[in-house]
Structure formats: structure tokens, C-alpha cells
Motif scaffolding. Structure first.
Motif, PDB file in Angstrom:
ATOM      1  N   GLU A   7       0.826  -1.209   0.000  1.00 17.70           N
ATOM      2  CA  GLU A   7       0.000   0.000   0.000  1.00 17.70           C
ATOM      3  C   GLU A   7       0.856   1.253   0.000  1.00 17.70           C
ATOM      4  O   GLU A   7       0.544   2.232  -0.684  1.00 17.70           O
ATOM      5  CB  GLU A   7      -0.917  -0.017   1.221  1.00 17.70           C
ATOM      6  CG  GLU A   7      -1.899   1.136   1.272  1.00 17.70           C
ATOM      7  CD  GLU A   7      -2.802   1.061   2.488  1.00 17.70           C
ATOM      8  OE1 GLU A   7      -3.609   1.987   2.678  1.00 17.70           O
ATOM      9  OE2 GLU A   7      -2.693   0.069   3.251  1.00 17.70           O
ATOM     10  N   LEU A   8       1.968   1.235   0.760  1.00 15.23           N
ATOM     11  CA  LEU A   8       2.853   2.401   0.799  1.00 15.23           C
ATOM     12  C   LEU A   8       3.569   2.605  -0.533  1.00 15.23           C
ATOM     13  O   LEU A   8       3.674   3.731  -1.027  1.00 15.23           O
ATOM     14  CB  LEU A   8       3.874   2.240   1.926  1.00 15.23           C
ATOM     15  CG  LEU A   8       3.364   2.438   3.348  1.00 15.23           C
ATOM     16  CD1 LEU A   8       4.412   1.992   4.353  1.00 15.23           C
ATOM     17  CD2 LEU A   8       3.016   3.905   3.575  1.00 15.23           C
ATOM     18  N   THR A   9       4.050   1.531  -1.130  1.00 13.38           N
ATOM     19  CA  THR A   9       4.810   1.643  -2.372  1.00 13.38           C
ATOM     20  C   THR A   9       3.968   2.226  -3.486  1.00 13.38           C
ATOM     21  O   THR A   9       4.469   2.994  -4.337  1.00 13.38           O
ATOM     22  CB  THR A   9       5.350   0.264  -2.782  1.00 13.38           C
ATOM     23  OG1 THR A   9       6.128  -0.274  -1.708  1.00 13.38           O
ATOM     24  CG2 THR A   9       6.218   0.363  -4.022  1.00 13.38           C
ATOM     25  N   ALA A  10       2.679   1.901  -3.515  1.00 17.57           N
ATOM     26  CA  ALA A  10       1.813   2.388  -4.587  1.00 17.57           C
ATOM     27  C   ALA A  10       1.641   3.896  -4.554  1.00 17.57           C
ATOM     28  O   ALA A  10       1.411   4.522  -5.601  1.00 17.57           O
ATOM     29  CB  ALA A  10       0.453   1.695  -4.486  1.00 17.57           C
ATOM     30  N   SER A  11       1.747   4.506  -3.354  1.00 18.27           N
ATOM     31  CA  SER A  11       1.502   5.949  -3.231  1.00 18.27           C
ATOM     32  C   SER A  11       2.740   6.736  -2.831  1.00 18.27           C
ATOM     33  O   SER A  11       2.643   7.940  -2.574  1.00 18.27           O
ATOM     34  CB  SER A  11       0.400   6.198  -2.185  1.00 18.27           C
ATOM     35  OG  SER A  11      -0.769   5.488  -2.494  1.00 18.27           O
ATOM     36  N   LEU A  12       3.910   6.085  -2.772  1.00 16.30           N
ATOM     37  CA  LEU A  12       5.117   6.743  -2.288  1.00 16.30           C
ATOM     38  C   LEU A  12       5.949   7.253  -3.454  1.00 16.30           C
ATOM     39  O   LEU A  12       6.304   6.484  -4.359  1.00 16.30           O
ATOM     40  CB  LEU A  12       5.947   5.770  -1.447  1.00 16.30           C
ATOM     41  CG  LEU A  12       7.192   6.328  -0.764  1.00 16.30           C
ATOM     42  CD1 LEU A  12       6.816   7.430   0.216  1.00 16.30           C
ATOM     43  CD2 LEU A  12       7.958   5.219  -0.060  1.00 16.30           C
ATOM     44  N   HIS A  13       6.244   8.545  -3.448  1.00 15.37           N
ATOM     45  CA  HIS A  13       7.091   9.169  -4.464  1.00 15.37           C
ATOM     46  C   HIS A  13       8.401   9.586  -3.808  1.00 15.37           C
ATOM     47  O   HIS A  13       8.417  10.472  -2.944  1.00 15.37           O
ATOM     48  CB  HIS A  13       6.401  10.396  -5.072  1.00 15.37           C
ATOM     49  CG  HIS A  13       5.110  10.065  -5.754  1.00 15.37           C
ATOM     50  ND1 HIS A  13       4.136  11.012  -6.017  1.00 15.37           N
ATOM     51  CD2 HIS A  13       4.613   8.877  -6.210  1.00 15.37           C
ATOM     52  CE1 HIS A  13       3.120  10.442  -6.612  1.00 15.37           C
ATOM     53  NE2 HIS A  13       3.389   9.130  -6.742  1.00 15.37           N
ATOM     54  N   CYS A  14       9.483   8.939  -4.202  1.00 15.94           N
ATOM     55  CA  CYS A  14      10.792   9.193  -3.587  1.00 15.94           C
ATOM     56  C   CYS A  14      11.645  10.068  -4.490  1.00 15.94           C
ATOM     57  O   CYS A  14      11.540   9.994  -5.726  1.00 15.94           O
ATOM     58  CB  CYS A  14      11.525   7.872  -3.315  1.00 15.94           C
ATOM     59  SG  CYS A  14      10.670   6.774  -2.172  1.00 15.94           S
ATOM     60  N   SER A  15      12.505  10.869  -3.871  1.00 12.37           N
ATOM     61  CA  SER A  15      13.465  11.675  -4.618  1.00 12.37           C
ATOM     62  C   SER A  15      14.595  10.788  -5.116  1.00 12.37           C
ATOM     63  O   SER A  15      14.682   9.603  -4.781  1.00 12.37           O
ATOM     64  CB  SER A  15      14.013  12.794  -3.733  1.00 12.37           C
ATOM     65  OG  SER A  15      14.659  12.252  -2.588  1.00 12.37           O
TER      66      SER A  15
ATOM     67  N   GLY B 117      -2.911  10.203   7.328  1.00 10.00           N
ATOM     68  CA  GLY B 117      -2.918  11.092   6.177  1.00 10.00           C
ATOM     69  C   GLY B 117      -3.491  10.404   4.961  1.00 10.00           C
ATOM     70  O   GLY B 117      -4.077   9.331   5.026  1.00 10.00           O
ATOM     71  N   ALA B 118      -3.322  11.072   3.831  1.00  5.99           N
ATOM     72  CA  ALA B 118      -3.821  10.545   2.566  1.00  5.99           C
ATOM     73  C   ALA B 118      -2.730  10.650   1.519  1.00  5.99           C
ATOM     74  O   ALA B 118      -1.845  11.505   1.594  1.00  5.99           O
ATOM     75  CB  ALA B 118      -5.063  11.317   2.118  1.00  5.99           C
ATOM     76  N   ALA B 119      -2.817   9.789   0.523  1.00  9.02           N
ATOM     77  CA  ALA B 119      -1.847   9.788  -0.574  1.00  9.02           C
ATOM     78  C   ALA B 119      -2.032  11.053  -1.419  1.00  9.02           C
ATOM     79  O   ALA B 119      -3.103  11.668  -1.418  1.00  9.02           O
ATOM     80  CB  ALA B 119      -2.034   8.532  -1.417  1.00  9.02           C
ATOM     81  N   PRO B 120      -0.981  11.477  -2.145  1.00 12.87           N
ATOM     82  CA  PRO B 120       0.330  10.815  -2.274  1.00 12.87           C
ATOM     83  C   PRO B 120       1.274  11.186  -1.135  1.00 12.87           C
ATOM     84  O   PRO B 120       1.083  12.203  -0.475  1.00 12.87           O
ATOM     85  CB  PRO B 120       0.845  11.347  -3.610  1.00 12.87           C
ATOM     86  CG  PRO B 120       0.263  12.721  -3.691  1.00 12.87           C
ATOM     87  CD  PRO B 120      -1.103  12.638  -3.056  1.00 12.87           C
TER      88      PRO B 120
END
Length: 436
Positions: A329-337, A364-367
């Protein structure tokens, strides 16, 4: 013979100034003998005596005075070209000239010695100032010892060593000076400089000892701050446990008491619902205990953290692995630098980032925007998420313990952890920073 020639050539300027210069002055004034008096020539010779005293010392100046008197008597006192003096007043002039010449020589020598002492004192003062300034700019004991050795070697013009630890073996060509009591370092210097530069060397001993004492006090103060932070974290842990464990424990106790009550007639669906409640709340309790173990690990680590260099991608992968059931679930909404190079205790930072991600997912909510890198003087982890106003309160899911864990990890890295809210953008940002 060769040695005698070298000796005579080394004093050639002094000999020329003592014998040839007074003769040259008299010869230049000789054509004007009818218009100038011997006193005028004597003044010119005394001027040369003063120059001779300033450059070559009082001995050569005194000899120049005697030679000048003889040449003046020979060429300018009647009868000429003899050493006879028919006028007694010339004897007084000669005596005054000799006395003035000797006085000028001695005063010039005194001024030279005073100037030499002043230059020596200024040189010593400058060396002490540079040593005190340089020691204050260096944070480690080894750097301070290396700087002191380099500065003393440059100021003394000889090899000087500052050795840490046990007293080195004494050598005939070196004197050993202890730094502090008991000694924490040793200054190795040629014995001749103990008498020529005692002030600088003793000041170096004192400054190094004071600097070591300051470093010890600074380290002790740092340890006291870490201990105070740990005590504060323990108090916060107790408050969080009393709050976060009470709700699921009360639910489990209530559901289990209903199932255990023989007088209470429950349907099969009701029994399944109560069993489901017990299972769900047990999972929440298990999560709380995992966080307690993580926080205990951070606190038990103390100030002996294991600093390593690693990539931000490795940190993210390790943090997601610690929350395996929520990683998808985290990977689907996680945007990393982009990947950055970081330094710190990788295991503790994985624990902190895992709790930051979990709190963002619960509250919280995505993203989820994750930025990691380094600034001028610090590393940072910045996680930003949108506020979810419709989400129910999840205090029973470990929000308080997660923040305490992040603060404990930040404290062990001598950094800080903050949660920043931006109502206009409806965003919450969690920031973990620690010095480079």
C-alpha cells in the motif's frame, strides 16, 4: 692558513668600515682644511660612528672612534702629519669625541638589544595567539595535537612532536614536556629550545591541557544531554503506553468477559463478532509491543551508534521491509526523490522512517512525498502527505509511540524531529534532521 683567510674575509665589511671609512671622510675634507675646523670633521666622523654602532655593534664602533681621533689628529691638527698636539684645547676635543663615540656605541647597543627583546616578545606573543586560535578551531584532540606540533615546528625552526598516550622513551636529542596532570600528551622538542623559547613551550603545554579539559567537559555535557533525552523518552513512553494500550486492552477484556459469562446467551454471529474484536485488538497490541521493542532498542543503543555511509534507496527498502504487510500500500503511493548518499546508523534510521511512513498511512492521505539528502551542515528525511479530515482517529494504532521513536532516533544522532502543518495546502510534513 685557509681558516685564517676565511676569518679575515668574513670581517671584511667591519674592517673596511673601521679603518677605510674614517680615512675616506678625512681625505674628502682635506681640500677644505682652510675653511672648516677639526670640530666639523669630528661631527662627520661621529655620524659614521653612530652608523657603525647600529650595524656592527659597539666594539667595532668604539674602535672606529679611536681610529677617527688618530686620523683627525694626523691631518687636521697642527702641526700636520704628526701626532703632536701644541694646543691643549684639542685634547679636550679629542676626549669629548672619544667619550661621545663610546656613549653612542653603548646606547646603540642597548637599543639593539631592546629591539631584539621586543621582536622576540612579539614573535612569542604571535605564536601563542595563533596556537590558541588554532586549537579553538579544531574539534578533536588528535587534530589539536597535530596543529600544535606543526605550529611549534614552524615557529622554532626545528622538528617538534606532540605524542598522545603513554610517555615516549626519552632520547638524548629531545626533551619531553608533559601536557596536563595526569599527562594526556607529550611535547618532544630539542633541549636547546627550552632555554631560548621557554614562554612559548610552557604556554603550549598550558593551552593543550586546557583544550583537553574543555573537550572532556564538552563530551561529558553531551553524554548528560543524551542521558536527559533518554530519561525524557522513557517518561514519554510510559505516558504513551498508558494511553495507547488502554483502549485495545479494554476491548479485549470486555469481549472476552462476554464470551466467558455463562449467563449471557449470545448467538453464533455475536460470538464470532466478539472473537473478531479480540483478534483485531490483539493485532493492535502486537503492533504496540513491536514499537515498544523498537523504542527500547533505540534507547538501549545509547550514544554508541554505528555510523556508516549508505544510499537513501537502501534506507527506504529497509524501512518498507520492516512494515511488510503495509509495504504494498505504501509503495503504490510513495514518491521518492533521487538516490542520495547519507551517513548515520542505518538500522535506527530504518526504524524511524518506517514509523514516519506508518503514521502518514494511518493519519494522512496519498500521495506521500519522500525527500532525502544533505544540506550544508545536516542530513534530512522529509515526508509530506495530505491531511485526511474524514479519517477516524487512530490514536490506538500507535501514533504517539511512532513519534517518540522518531524523536529518540533523532536525539541519538544529535538531531531533531518535527511535524510541520500547512493548513493552506492541507499538508503535514514530518522532518528528521541530523548533523553531518
Amino acid at each position: 692558513m685557509a681558516k685564517a683567510l676565511r676569518f679575515s674575509f668574513s670581517y671584511l665589511p667591519e674592517l673596511a668600515g673601521t679603518f677605510l671609512a674614517p680615512l675616506l671622510i678625512v681625505l674628502l675634507c682635506l681640500p677644505l682644511r682652510a675653511w672648516i675646523s677639526p670640530t666639523d670633521v669630528a661631527m662627520l666622523q661621529l655620524l659614521w660612528v653612530a652608523w657603525q654602532a647600529q650595524h656592527y655593534g659597539w666594539r667595532w664602533a668604539s674602535l672606529t672612534t679611536l681610529v677617527s681621533v688618530l686620523i683627525l689628529n694626523w691631518c687636521f691638527v697642527p702641526p700636520y702629519y704628526t701626532f703632536d698636539v701644541h694646543d691643549a684645547s684639542f685634547f679636550i676635543s679629542f676626549v669629548v669625541m672619544v667619550v661621545l663615540g663610546l656613549l653612542i656605541s653603548l646606547l646603540s647597543e642597548q637599543s639593539k638589544q631592546q629591539l631584539k627583546r621586543l621582536r622576540y616578545a612579539m614573535s612569542q606573543t604571535r605564536g601563542m595567539y595563533m596556537l590558541a586560535k588554532g586549537l579553538g578551531q579544531r574539534q578533536s584532540w588528535s587534530q589539536q595535537c597535530a596543529y600544535a606540533a606543526k605550529l611549534l615546528s614552524r615557529r622554532l625552526g626545528a622538528a617538534v612532536q606532540v605524542v598522545q598516550g603513554q610517555q615516549p622513551a626519552a632520547a638524548a636529542e629531545q626533551a619531553v614536556l608533559p601536557v596536563g596532570s595526569p599527562a594526556t600528551a607529550w611535547i618532544l622538542v630539542p633541549p636547546a629550545f627550552l632555554t631560548s623559547h621557554p614562554t612559548l613551550l610552557h604556554t603550549a603545554q598550558s593551552l593543550l591541557a586546557q583544550s583537553y579539559a574543555q573537550l572532556e567537559l564538552r563530551e561529558k555535557a553531551q553524554q548528560d544531554r543524551v542521558k536527559a533525552q533518554l530519561e525524557q523518552q522513557k517518561a514519554m513512553l510510559l505516558r504513551s503506553l498508558s494511553h495507547d494500550l488502554r483502549t485495545p486492552l479494554a476491548t479485549i477484556m470486555g469481549a472476552s468477559s462476554m464470551l466467558a459469562d455463562p449467563e449471557l446467551q449470545l448467538s453464533t454471529a455475536q460470538r464470532q463478532q466478539q472473537a473478531q474484536n479480540i483478534y483485531q485488538q490483539s493485532q493492535i497490541l502486537n503492533q504496540h509491543f513491536e514499537k515498544v521493542l523498537e523504542l527500547s532498542k533505540a534507547q538501549l543503543t545509547g550514544h554508541h551508534i554505528q555510523l556508516t555511509d549508505f544510499s537513501s534507496d537502501d534506507l527506504v527498502a529497509g524501512a518498507l521491509a520492516r512494515r511488510g504487510e503495509k509495504a504494498t500500500e505504501l509503495t503504490a503511493s510513495l514518491h521518492c526523490s533521487a538516490a542520495e548518499s547519507l551517513s548515520g546508523d542505518l538500522e535506527l534510521l530504518e526504524i524511524a522512517l518506517a514509523n514516519m511512513l506508518e503514521n502518514a498511512l494511518y493519519h494522512g492521505a496519498a500521495p506521500f512525498e519522500l525527500q532525502m539528502g544533505q544540506k550544508a551542515s545536516a542530513f534530512y528525511i522529509r515526508l509530506t502527505n495530505t491531511v485526511n479530515d474524514q479519517a477516524p482517529s487512530n490514536r490506538d494504532k500507535g501514533h504517539g509511540l511512532g513519534i517518540n521513536i522518531c524523536r529518540a532516533v533523532a536525539g541519538l544522532h544529535q538531531g531533531s524531529f518535527e511535524i510541520q502543518s500547512c493548513p493552506k495546502l492541507q499538508q503535514i510534513t514530518a522532518v528528521l534532521e541530523w548533523p553531518r
